[in-house]
Scaffold this motif. Structure first.
Motif, mmCIF file in Angstrom:
data_model
loop_
_atom_site.group_PDB
_atom_site.id
_atom_site.type_symbol
_atom_site.label_atom_id
_atom_site.label_comp_id
_atom_site.label_asym_id
_atom_site.label_seq_id
_atom_site.Cartn_x
_atom_site.Cartn_y
_atom_site.Cartn_z
ATOM 1 N N TYR A 101 48.131 -8.303 -19.729
ATOM 2 C CA TYR A 101 48.814 -8.155 -21.023
ATOM 3 C C TYR A 101 49.058 -6.669 -21.316
ATOM 4 O O TYR A 101 50.153 -6.274 -21.696
ATOM 5 N N LEU A 102 48.035 -5.841 -21.124
ATOM 6 C CA LEU A 102 48.175 -4.407 -21.413
ATOM 7 C C LEU A 102 49.221 -3.758 -20.513
ATOM 8 O O LEU A 102 49.943 -2.864 -20.943
ATOM 9 N N GLU A 103 49.298 -4.260 -19.288
ATOM 10 C CA GLU A 103 50.288 -3.727 -18.345
ATOM 11 C C GLU A 103 51.708 -3.934 -18.875
ATOM 12 O O GLU A 103 52.574 -3.093 -18.703
ATOM 13 N N LYS A 104 51.908 -5.071 -19.533
ATOM 14 C CA LYS A 104 53.230 -5.369 -20.100
ATOM 15 C C LYS A 104 53.431 -4.644 -21.426
ATOM 16 O O LYS A 104 54.550 -4.341 -21.809
ATOM 17 N N LEU A 105 52.338 -4.382 -22.143
ATOM 18 C CA LEU A 105 52.436 -3.800 -23.485
ATOM 19 C C LEU A 105 52.745 -2.307 -23.456
ATOM 20 O O LEU A 105 53.555 -1.815 -24.231
ATOM 21 N N ILE A 106 52.077 -1.608 -22.545
ATOM 22 C CA ILE A 106 52.148 -0.143 -22.584
ATOM 23 C C ILE A 106 52.012 0.445 -21.173
ATOM 24 O O ILE A 106 51.111 0.037 -20.431
ATOM 25 N N PRO A 107 52.888 1.357 -20.793
ATOM 26 C CA PRO A 107 52.858 1.857 -19.404
ATOM 27 C C PRO A 107 51.803 2.939 -19.165
ATOM 28 O O PRO A 107 52.118 4.048 -18.778
ATOM 29 N N ILE A 108 50.572 2.622 -19.437
ATOM 30 C CA ILE A 108 49.454 3.551 -19.176
ATOM 31 C C ILE A 108 48.373 2.758 -18.439
ATOM 32 O O ILE A 108 48.010 1.666 -18.880
ATOM 33 N N PRO A 109 47.853 3.272 -17.327
ATOM 34 C CA PRO A 109 46.825 2.513 -16.596
ATOM 35 C C PRO A 109 45.518 2.393 -17.369
ATOM 36 O O PRO A 109 45.211 3.240 -18.215
#
Ligand SMILES: [Fe+2]
Length: 310
Positions: A209-217
């Motif tokens: 989900y975070l990968e889709k939400l925001i482009p920060i590892p």
């Protein structure tokens, strides 16, 4: 119950397809230079001055912005609660020392006990504190006599570099649908630090989900992953409760060593640098596997400990 479970799993998949409902740019979120975490409630303690519980409450300071993430269990309905006593030993006084409260999910071990769960509320102690002027972000409809309760329905920036996720869905066999939100801090030059309550949403789903939400590892994952494989912190009538309750798996196929390996592999594949596993809903076997893998980058979660990331 089986059909309810099946239907619930379908709902989880449908919801996960739809989430996140928006995206956030790194500029919009912002970042923090320094993140401090004090473990106020969890299963293990640094020494016996502190009281441990099979619950969660973490105190997070992100460049001076102070968040109380969950409010512990208070199993014996004590006044003052273990949360308040542990906080005092750490030099903290509530409500003065918090700017905001975030409740990961509405389960007894995160909101101050079973009574609160039944009443859909939360408290920091048996006699609750006056939380006037304090906002509390919750993942499902809840109330509180004095706090300003905000039902979180979208990823929300709480402060520069600090975000609360959508409540992600989960379907627990006995306990039903359990939306759970996580706290995420964007640490400068490092990446996202994800703070997780119980991990009912599954860390894999959260990171996808975070990968889709925001482009920060994702740099670090800290908190509950609900993997009670060889033992359970809560045993009632000889039954390892957490093995069957609070898991998204059916009772005939409880959390296993394979699930631990799957999560280790997943976090490695995402290059997650630091990991800390809460002992409140995972067993020592699970914790030791993560310790083995992350070595010096493993964060020991113990009440009375303060961790600084910068
Ligand atoms: Fe929990």
């Amino acid at each position: 119950m089986y059909f309810r479970y099946k239907k619930g799993l379908k709902w989880v998949n449908e919801q996960l397809q739809k989430l996140p409902t928006t995206t956030i740019s790194p500029e919009e979120l912002g970042e923090v230079d320094k993140l401090k975490i004090i473990f106020l409630i969890d299963y293990y303690t640094v020494d016996n001055r502190f009281k441990g519980e099979a619950g969660v409450s973490y105190y997070i300071t992100a460049d001076g912005f102070r968040i109380l993430f969950d409010t512990g269990f208070n199993t014996k309905k004590e006044e003052p609660s273990p949360l308040l006593r542990n906080a005092q030993l750490m030099g903290l006084k509530f409500p003065d020392d918090t700017d905001i409260i975030v409740i990961s999910h509405m389960h007894l071990d995160h909101i101050g006990g079973i009574k609160n769960q039944l009443k859909r509320t939360f408290s920091l102690s048996k006699k609750d504190l006056d939380l006037t002027g304090i906002k509390a972000y919750v993942p499902v409809p809840m109330t509180h006599p004095t706090a300003e309760v905000i039902l979180n329905q979208a990823p929300t920036t709480l402060h520069r570099g600090v975000l609360v996720t959508d409540p992600l869905p989960s379907m627990l066999y006995f306990m039903g649908r359990t939306p759970e939100e996580a706290l995420v801090v964007n640490l400068k030059d490092k990446g996202l630090v994800a703070l997780v309550g119980c991990g009912h949403q599954k860390v894999q789903n959260l990171l996808n989900y975070l990968e889709k939400l925001i482009p920060i590892p994702v740099y670090a994952v800290i908190g509950g992953v609900h993997l009670p494989v060889t033992q359970s912190r809560e045993v009632r009538l000889g039954l390892p409760m957490q093995k069957f309750l609070g898991t998204g798996k059916p009772p005939w196929n409880p959390p296993s060593k394979e699930d631990v390996e799957e999560l280790v592999k997943f976090l490695k594949s995402k290059n997650v640098q630091k990991v800390g596993i809460s002992a409140h809903d995972s067993c020592d076997y699970t914790i030791n596997r993560f310790k083995e893998e992350w070595k010096d980058n493993y964060i020991d979660i113990k009440v009375g400990k303060e961790v600084t990331l910068e």
